[in-house]
Design an enzyme around this catalytic site. Structure first.
Site, PDB file in Angstrom:
ATOM      1  N   SER A 123       1.030   6.959   2.616  1.00 46.97           N
ATOM      2  CA  SER A 123       0.633   7.436   1.319  1.00 46.97           C
ATOM      3  C   SER A 123      -0.681   6.864   0.788  1.00 46.97           C
ATOM      4  O   SER A 123      -1.255   7.416  -0.131  1.00 46.97           O
ATOM      5  CB  SER A 123       1.738   7.108   0.309  1.00 46.97           C
ATOM      6  OG  SER A 123       1.851   5.706   0.144  1.00 46.97           O
ATOM      7  N   LYS A 172      -5.601   1.365  -4.854  1.00 50.60           N
ATOM      8  CA  LYS A 172      -4.656   2.493  -4.842  1.00 50.60           C
ATOM      9  C   LYS A 172      -4.141   2.727  -6.270  1.00 50.60           C
ATOM     10  O   LYS A 172      -3.857   1.758  -6.991  1.00 50.60           O
ATOM     11  CB  LYS A 172      -3.488   2.163  -3.891  1.00 50.60           C
ATOM     12  CG  LYS A 172      -2.551   3.339  -3.602  1.00 50.60           C
ATOM     13  CD  LYS A 172      -1.437   2.925  -2.615  1.00 50.60           C
ATOM     14  CE  LYS A 172      -0.528   4.090  -2.251  1.00 50.60           C
ATOM     15  NZ  LYS A 172       0.556   3.688  -1.315  1.00 50.60           N
ATOM     16  N   SER A 232       2.883   3.284   4.999  1.00 52.60           N
ATOM     17  CA  SER A 232       1.855   3.844   4.127  1.00 52.60           C
ATOM     18  C   SER A 232       0.509   3.140   4.132  1.00 52.60           C
ATOM     19  O   SER A 232      -0.457   3.643   3.572  1.00 52.60           O
ATOM     20  CB  SER A 232       2.364   3.928   2.681  1.00 52.60           C
ATOM     21  OG  SER A 232       3.261   5.010   2.543  1.00 52.60           O
TER      22      SER A 232
END
Ligand SMILES: [Mg+2]
Ligand SMILES: [Zn+2]
Lengths: 98, 478, 488
Positions: free
Chosen positions: C157, C82, C181
């Site tokens: 997210s 990420k 997330s």
């Protein structure tokens, strides 16, 4: 219509504290959004939290402490590499008025 | 109405660097005077994702300060974020302590104007990180983060101070304590010991507080005094003219010797303190407090008491000797082998402090070691050299860095106590001065000094004056 | 063995076995993933940066290490990271314009750990800007699409990481979970994701959104793979004062397949009117399956559940308002042109942050500001205590709690973008877990009529990762749900 949770003036004040320039369109938009969220958040008012300790953290208690040793060596170049504007080893900004 | 109708109400906020090797939350060096942005890392530059890890030594020194100032040590204290935007503040929040500081209460005792002791109470001592430094150029400002995250304690007094002189006495006492306990080097000029002043005035007899101004940028004791005097007078004049005092932050302008409101604090500060989620509470169990207490150096007030009690020094002498830890350490070092501590006390109060003062250097830099000073004084006590000879030797030792014994020998300063040599010099003199001898014997006692001086001259100034006295008295008596 | 073009479909456990037997090379495996990335990225947009060159170098190094014998389990395994993790020398944007040029001079602790294991990083995955969002639509680099349906969101997210694993662009990935997330995008994309106990994994070098809620965790195709990854990530870090020093168990060994006697708590507050009935049905089916395997279902109550979102949006935004203050255009990142310092701050932040980030900074600043602190921030912190106590009580009666991950399957792109509150409500089943600091596992438990994955959440007591992984793995082994590969 229900009472406003936040006024345009408050939105502008908060934006100044947060150092965000708001475009005129943003102001009303943000006010409406914040108003909606704050109205929703109001449901916390239903709860009696008298005498309840706040939970700030959920980890283990007690800050670990490190020994007082210098473990980093000077590396100014690496630290300055991302600077938007630099000058003689410094980060350069517009003149600050005190 | 005269200024006498008003009284000043003053509280001080002192920030001092703690003498750690590394920073408060990262392993960067705290060394002063490096090239810009050399002592920095992602943590003290506030890069994305970094986290603080607390320096144990900084905590210990803060607790020492608290113990020295009779504070209550919090078994559990909290770090908070204090938010404001400023270019030298990398995260745009400072990690500080707000509601739960590491030390609470306590006091610093000073001598007030009439010489009576007065306690200046403390509100708190808390730990926080320093910011970097902005350097202002003609068209821009430059930021250096070397100082960012250097550990500080902030010592906040109650508004118990009533004059510029008391403020100065408080600062000197506080600085002395912090230096004694090795928490701070107390260097105001280098910014490692800084002071903000809160000043208000009120009519005498009135109990509620007036509106205060905060004065910043005070980097010497003299400026603190001058700024307070200026501000007190300004506030009284303002009130007398029928105006009101605005609650403002002022900057001291050392060139114009006046304070002026800061322009950058346009709108009221709202620091939005909240508990720092990246640091669990700081736990200081009683055992840790005791450990810190045991390791703590003697405080100036304790030393003062000891000098009076054990060494028979006067309160004034003890005060002079303990004003700086370095002076007191030197005194004790020099007096180790002496019969009378006063020999060293007098020496330090006259010679040592004079020389340190003249050179403007630290005692450790400017003078021979305390041990060598002690060796020299031991020779004075043993009457091997005169006090004057000791001064000559000391001056030479400062330059040569040679030992006392070596210096006295090299300069031939040893006193002659050889009775045979002195008796022979006396005989020679009396033989050469028959008229003076007759006058003396006829009752002109004043001539005794003349005879002593002449013998001393003949002995090249190195004879022991006591021995000359005794021998001469016998011979003159005939 | 599968054909070489299918290597990216291997689990980490299987790939590691083949690598160690030297039947395949990491270079080969990495190249297949990179080819897959090249093929699907134009449609998917799961990556912000693809680090092809560095990945191939890492793969070669891994192959040399494997050849030398005794390489760690993740050696040579291609992973997606990420874009919230500081990666030394590789741009770390947090999907924000304001950091679009930021190249960290240091590695996050978990990145350093994975490097030490010899893992291969194929690139930095897309996300909601500063992890603020539930759909990966709040990215300065465009939304990530759901590999099962390109007209739908991947969740957020950590949507890029979830989509990348689901689409076979990498074998596993790292996400972060502040309010769901990891779990929500795992659910939307039909993969496994675990949010560990708060403090289990170091946060050092992970760009902070809400420090007291953020946790690092992995995405994988299977529970076993998640266990392998978590073991590599977890553990003490002297750079993170909130990181636990507890020893890290061998999570893989906990995967016994045995759930007999396990007490599964079923909270009535998590099966409510208004939720997608197919989601409820799938989770209830899974519960039946557990019963059949010998587990016991226990009705429990988490009475403060309906306050969780309100509590979360005050706590998280307050912390975020301070965490994001550092983006000011002075030391790094993008700076707006300005004549004076105040304008520099205000313009930089106005131009650099997206709408949702501004909204949350504003809300958090307000909640902490003079006169509102007690009514908003402090109140929320007290409610957080009540939410935490709910779980403490519940875990007296059960070993794990099973719930849906989200009330719906993946929604349409743009569907909730103009209504922040509705978007926030999609985190209703995941947020309490962050507030209480608990571990939560998301695994696929079925598909809806459109073929979209449905996720099941297994919540554990603090540090009960072994229990929730064992529970998830047992369901996977039962064969009740056959994972579907996206058609993409
Ligand atoms: Mg301060
Ligand atoms: Zn540093």
């Amino acid at each position: 219509m229900a009472e406003k949770k936040i006024t345009l003036e408050q939105v502008r004040h908060v934006a100044r504290l947060a150092r965000i320039d708001l475009y005129p369109d943003d102001e009303e938009r943000l006010r409406t959004d914040m108003d909606q969220i704050l109205s929703y958040v109001d449901k916390l008012g239903e709860l009696d939290v008298n005498g309840i300790e706040p939970t700030v953290q959920v980890g283990e208690s007690g800050a670990p402490m490190r020994s007082d040793e210098v473990t980093n060596s000077p590396n100014a170049e690496a630290m300055l590499a991302n600077a938007p504007v630099r000058h003689r080893g410094y980060f350069k900004v517009p003149k600050i008025i005190e | 109405m005269s200024n006498e109708a008003y009284e000043a109400v003053i509280g001080l906020e002192v920030h001092t660097h703690l003498m750690t090797k590394s920073k408060l939350f990262c392993g960067c060096s705290t060394e002063f005077g490096r090239a810009p942005n050399e002592n920095v890392c992602p943590v003290c530059m506030g890069m994305p994702g970094v986290l603080p890890v607390l320096n144990r030594r900084a905590v210990e020194l803060a607790v020492r300060a608290g113990l020295a100032a009779h504070c209550e040590i919090s078994p559990r204290s909290i770090f908070d974020r204090k938010s404001y935007f400023y270019p030298d503040l990398p995260k745009n929040y400072q990690i500080s302590q707000y509601e739960t500081p590491v030390c609470r209460g306590g006091y610093i005792e000073i001598q007030s104007g009439d010489g009576a002791p007065k306690k200046i109470r403390l509100v708190r001592i808390h730990i926080e990180e320093d910011a970097g430094k902005n350097i202002h150029e003609a068209d821009a400002s430059l930021v250096d983060f070397n100082r960012s995250c250097v550990p500080l304690i902030e010592i906040v007094s109650e508004p118990d101070i009533r004059s510029a002189a008391e403020a100065s006495a408080y600062l000197h006492e506080l600085r002395g304590i912090l230096r004694y306990i090795e928490a701070s080097d107390g260097r105001m000029e280098e910014g490692s010991f800084r002071c903000d002043v809160n000043v208000s005035v009120r009519k005498r007899g009135v109990s509620e507080l007036g509106v205060k101004t905060e004065i910043k940028n005070l980097n010497s004791f003299r400026f603190v005094e001058k700024a307070i005097e200026y501000e007190v007078n300004r506030q009284i004049a303002t009130l007398e003219s029928g105006s009101r005092i605005a609650q403002e932050t002022h900057l001291w302008d050392p060139v114009r010797e006046e304070t002026r409101p800061m322009r950058s604090k346009e709108f009221a500060n709202d620091y939005r303190y909240f508990p720092e989620p990246d640091l669990p509470p700081l736990l200081i169990p009683p055992a840790m407090v005791e450990e810190i207490r045991r390791a703590m150096p003697e405080l100036p007030s304790d030393r003062r008491a000891r000098y009076i009690r054990d060494f028979g020094l006067s309160s004034y002498e003890a005060g002079v000797l303990t004003a700086e830890r370095e002076t007191a350490d030197y005194f004790e070092g020099a007096s180790v082998g002496l019969k009378n501590r006063r020999t060293a006390a007098n020496w330090v109060m006259t010679e040592v402090l004079r020389i340190a003062n003249e050179t403007g250097q630290q005692i450790s830099e400017a003078l021979p070691s305390a041990r060598e000073a002690g060796a020299l004084l031991a020779m004075v006590e043993a009457q091997q050299i005169s006090l004057n000879a000791a001064k000559t030797a000391f001056a030479a030792m400062i330059k040569s860095r040679k030992s006392a014994v070596e210096t006295v020998a090299e300069l031939g300063l040893a006193q002659v106590s050889d009775t045979v040599a002195i008796a022979s010099a006396c005989d020679k003199l009396l033989a050469a001065e028959p008229e003076k001898l007759a006058e003396y014997r006829a009752g002109r006692d004043k001539l005794f000094g003349f005879f002593v001086g002449q013998v001393m001259k003949a002995m090249g100034g190195k004879a022991n004056p006591k021995v000359i006295n005794e021998i001469l008295k016998q011979k003159l008596a005939g | 063995m599968s054909s070489s073009t299918e290597l990216n479909r291997l689990t980490i456990a299987d790939a590691a076995a083949l690598l160690h037997k030297r039947e395949i090379s990491s270079a080969e495996l990495t190249r297949v993933c990179l080819d897959r990335i090249a093929a699907v990225e134009p449609q998917l947009n799961a990556f912000i940066t693809v680090t092809q060159k560095a990945a191939l170098e890492q793969a070669d190094a891994a192959d040399r290490r494997i050849k030398g014998g005794d390489a760690p389990p993740l050696c040579g395994i291609p992973l997606g990271i990420k874009d919230i993790y500081a990666t030394k020398g590789a741009t770390t944007t947090c999907a924000s314009k304001i950091l679009s040029n930021f190249v960290p001079p240091f590695d996050a602790t978990v990145i350093a750990k994975l490097r030490g294991e010899g893992a291969v990083f194929v690139g930095k995955t897309n996300m909601d800007e500063f992890a603020m969002g539930s759909s990966t639509e709040n990215s300065a680099f465009g939304p990530t699409k759901n590999p099962h349906d390109l007209t739908r969101v991947a969740g957020g997210s950590s949507g890029g990481s979830a989509a990348a694993v689901a689409a076979g662009e990498c074998l596993g990935a790292l996400g972060t979970d502040t309010g769901g997330s990891i779990r929500e995008p795992a659910s939307f994309c039909g993969v496994t994701g675990i949010k560990p106990t708060y403090s289990r994994v170091s946060r050092y070098g992970v760009v902070a959104y809400a420090s007291s809620l953020d946790q690092v965790g992995p995405f994988a195709k299977t529970v076993r793979d998640a266990a392998i990854l978590l073991r590599a990530l977890a553990g003490h870090d002297p750079h993170d004062s909130t990181c636990s020093a507890r020893p890290v168990p061998d999570y893989e060994r906990a995967l016994t397949g045995d759930v007999s006697g396990l007490r599964i708590g079923v909270p009535k507050e998590y099966f409510v009117a208004g939720m997608d009935p197919t989601v409820e049905r799938a989770v209830r089916e899974a519960l039946k399956c557990y019963e059949a395997m010998g587990a016991k279902l226990v009705d429990i109550t988490l009475p403060h559940t309906s306050y969780a979102i309100a509590c979360y949006y005050l706590v998280a935004t307050a912390e975020a308002s301070a965490n994001l203050a550092r983006y000011d255009g002075i030391r790094y990142g993008v700076r707006a042109a300005a004549e004076d310092m105040i304008s520099l701050y205000e313009m930089t932040r106005a131009q650099g942050f997206g709408a949702e980030v501004k909204r949350r900074i504003m809300l958090g600043t307000f909640a902490l500001s003079a006169g509102y602190y007690d009514a908003y921030y402090l109140k929320a912190m007290k409610v957080r205590t009540l939410i935490r106590r709910d779980f403490d009580c519940a875990f007296e009666d059960c070993d794990v709690i099973v719930t849906p991950v989200a009330p719906t399957t993946a929604f349409k792109l743009g569907e909730k973008m103009n209504d922040p509150l509705t978007m926030y409500l999609s985190d209703i089943f995941t947020i309490s877990v962050n507030l209480a600091g608990l571990p939560g596992l998301a695994i696929p438990c079925g598909y809806d009529a459109n073929g979209l994955p449905i996720g099941m959440q297994i919540i554990g007591a603090p540090f009960a990762e072994e229990t929730i992984l064992r529970t998830g793995d047992a369901f996977e082994r039962s064969g009740a749900v056959i994972p579907r590969r996206p058609a993409l």
